[in-house]
Write a protein that holds these residues in place. Sequence first.
Motif, PDB file in Angstrom:
ATOM      1  N   GLU A 191       0.827  -1.204   0.000  1.00  0.00           N
ATOM      2  CA  GLU A 191       0.000   0.000   0.000  1.00  0.00           C
ATOM      3  C   GLU A 191       0.862   1.255   0.000  1.00  0.00           C
ATOM      4  O   GLU A 191       0.619   2.204  -0.748  1.00  0.00           O
ATOM      5  CB  GLU A 191      -0.919  -0.013   1.226  1.00  0.00           C
TER       6      GLU A 191
ATOM      7  N   GLU B  83       2.620   1.787  -3.386  1.00  0.00           N
ATOM      8  CA  GLU B  83       1.735   2.418  -4.364  1.00  0.00           C
ATOM      9  C   GLU B  83       1.563   3.904  -4.065  1.00  0.00           C
ATOM     10  O   GLU B  83       1.518   4.732  -4.972  1.00  0.00           O
ATOM     11  CB  GLU B  83       0.366   1.725  -4.358  1.00  0.00           C
TER      12      GLU B  83
ATOM     13  N   ASN C 226       2.283   6.831  -6.808  1.00  0.00           N
ATOM     14  CA  ASN C 226       1.065   7.431  -7.371  1.00  0.00           C
ATOM     15  C   ASN C 226       0.857   8.874  -6.968  1.00  0.00           C
ATOM     16  O   ASN C 226       0.183   9.623  -7.667  1.00  0.00           O
ATOM     17  CB  ASN C 226      -0.167   6.626  -6.952  1.00  0.00           C
TER      18      ASN C 226
ATOM     19  N   PHE D  73      -6.563  -3.373 -18.135  1.00  0.00           N
ATOM     20  CA  PHE D  73      -5.989  -3.363 -16.795  1.00  0.00           C
ATOM     21  C   PHE D  73      -4.542  -2.874 -16.791  1.00  0.00           C
ATOM     22  O   PHE D  73      -3.852  -2.938 -17.808  1.00  0.00           O
ATOM     23  CB  PHE D  73      -6.062  -4.764 -16.170  1.00  0.00           C
TER      24      PHE D  73
ATOM     25  N   ARG E 218       1.054  -3.607 -11.851  1.00  0.00           N
ATOM     26  CA  ARG E 218       2.261  -2.998 -11.269  1.00  0.00           C
ATOM     27  C   ARG E 218       3.058  -4.070 -10.547  1.00  0.00           C
ATOM     28  O   ARG E 218       2.535  -4.792  -9.704  1.00  0.00           O
ATOM     29  CB  ARG E 218       1.884  -1.883 -10.278  1.00  0.00           C
TER      30      ARG E 218
ATOM     31  N   SER F 281       0.062  -5.749  -8.320  1.00  0.00           N
ATOM     32  CA  SER F 281      -1.283  -5.204  -8.182  1.00  0.00           C
ATOM     33  C   SER F 281      -1.901  -5.143  -9.572  1.00  0.00           C
ATOM     34  O   SER F 281      -1.207  -4.915 -10.564  1.00  0.00           O
ATOM     35  CB  SER F 281      -1.254  -3.806  -7.551  1.00  0.00           C
ATOM     36  N   VAL F 282      -3.206  -5.378  -9.628  1.00  0.00           N
ATOM     37  CA  VAL F 282      -3.947  -5.307 -10.887  1.00  0.00           C
ATOM     38  C   VAL F 282      -5.044  -4.263 -10.694  1.00  0.00           C
ATOM     39  O   VAL F 282      -5.869  -4.365  -9.786  1.00  0.00           O
ATOM     40  CB  VAL F 282      -4.570  -6.662 -11.265  1.00  0.00           C
ATOM     41  N   GLU F 283      -5.027  -3.248 -11.564  1.00  0.00           N
ATOM     42  CA  GLU F 283      -5.946  -2.127 -11.412  1.00  0.00           C
ATOM     43  C   GLU F 283      -6.775  -1.958 -12.680  1.00  0.00           C
ATOM     44  O   GLU F 283      -6.269  -2.055 -13.798  1.00  0.00           O
ATOM     45  CB  GLU F 283      -5.156  -0.845 -11.152  1.00  0.00           C
TER      46      GLU F 283
ATOM     47  N   SER G 154     -12.127   2.851 -10.936  1.00  0.00           N
ATOM     48  CA  SER G 154     -11.168   1.751 -10.982  1.00  0.00           C
ATOM     49  C   SER G 154     -10.910   1.218  -9.579  1.00  0.00           C
ATOM     50  O   SER G 154     -10.885   1.969  -8.600  1.00  0.00           O
ATOM     51  CB  SER G 154      -9.850   2.226 -11.597  1.00  0.00           C
TER      52      SER G 154
ATOM     53  N   LYS H  93      -8.521  -1.915  -7.293  1.00  0.00           N
ATOM     54  CA  LYS H  93      -7.217  -2.547  -7.329  1.00  0.00           C
ATOM     55  C   LYS H  93      -7.206  -3.772  -6.418  1.00  0.00           C
ATOM     56  O   LYS H  93      -7.769  -3.740  -5.315  1.00  0.00           O
ATOM     57  CB  LYS H  93      -6.146  -1.563  -6.872  1.00  0.00           C
TER      58      LYS H  93
ATOM     59  N   PHE I 178      -4.439  -7.030  -5.034  1.00  0.00           N
ATOM     60  CA  PHE I 178      -3.055  -7.471  -4.960  1.00  0.00           C
ATOM     61  C   PHE I 178      -3.004  -8.990  -5.081  1.00  0.00           C
ATOM     62  O   PHE I 178      -3.776  -9.693  -4.424  1.00  0.00           O
ATOM     63  CB  PHE I 178      -2.411  -7.032  -3.639  1.00  0.00           C
TER      64      PHE I 178
END
Length: 356
Positions: free
Chosen positions: A41, A44, A48, A185, A188, A215-217, A226, A228, A230
């Motif tokens: 977390e 990211e 971000n 998607f 990351r 991670s898939v977002e 969106s 997310k 993990f």
Amino acid sequence: MDSDIKILVVKYITGQASEKEADWLKAWMKESPENEAYFAELYETWHNTLITGHQINTDKAYAEFLSRTGQTAGPAGSTAAGITQLWRRIAAAAAIVLCISAGFYYFTRLAGNESEFTVVNVIKGSRKQLLLPDGSKVWINAGSTLKYEKDFGQTSRTVYLNGEAYFDIAPGLKKIPFMVKTKDFIIRDIGTIFNIKAYSEMPVFEATVLEGEVSVEGKFNQKAKSAKVFLKRRQVLKIDIGQQSGDVAATVQSKSIEADVPVRIQQLNPETEDQYIGWKDGLLAFHESTFEQIANDIERRYNVQVIFENEDLKDFKYSGSFRSVNDVTTVLEIIKKTTPISYSISGNKIIIKGNN
């Protein structure tokens, strides 16, 4: 969460931790899923929020960090003040690098055309292994396209994938996250080996993690923003993009995402591993796969077109594997022994028929 650990996590994700601190933190992360989730977390958060629209925004990044860790800026001498000072030093150092990077980014992106990208097309009937400029290894499956900017590794480590690829990410460059962007998607990397299957013409997205975490977002729900999730070591995420299923939820690390498409997260078992990654070693593997799914893989592997005489034949299921079989006829003959089908071949067209 202990304040010393919070400071150490920040130091690690920004490249400020010593080797001893890094080793201790890695051991701490392995102690529990909660520790891994906490690290992911904050990782990211750093990437971000420090840059927004290619603008340096350290105040926002720090505010976000405080929000995530449940703290407020404290008086001099307090733990929170110590974190503040550490963050300011890190942000100042990062700003110098990022200002240069952002300027160069704008310069190169003004052209806005394909000449700024390296494009790797892998035709049907073949596979390709690639070494990216940062040292990451990529295996690209048949019928796939991988694209990345020519300054890859300097200002970004983003690749664009239409198809299937297996990634073994090089260590280092923690300040520049490795990302895979597909049609639906964004994936990351957090220090991993993983496989992504995302053919734009196919209604299914798959992400398989062999080592580390990703991670898939993306939009799991058309009405929502969106979301997310993990994925941890030896987990598989499957999303049936082409189907609408109402109330479907996927639960990862005690968090749920609401989805209007079927979303499944499952453990990767040794018995089924080849189904997801065997292709890079020349293996065709299926586990309770429908004949339609098998036909799609056969088309890409052997550069043929499979036509079903009867739509019902697509629903037949088959399990089995084929290693280094160069002739599609051999594959069909083996399948034919346990499946009520027959076939005919005309040029590169294979017509599948049912046994009457």
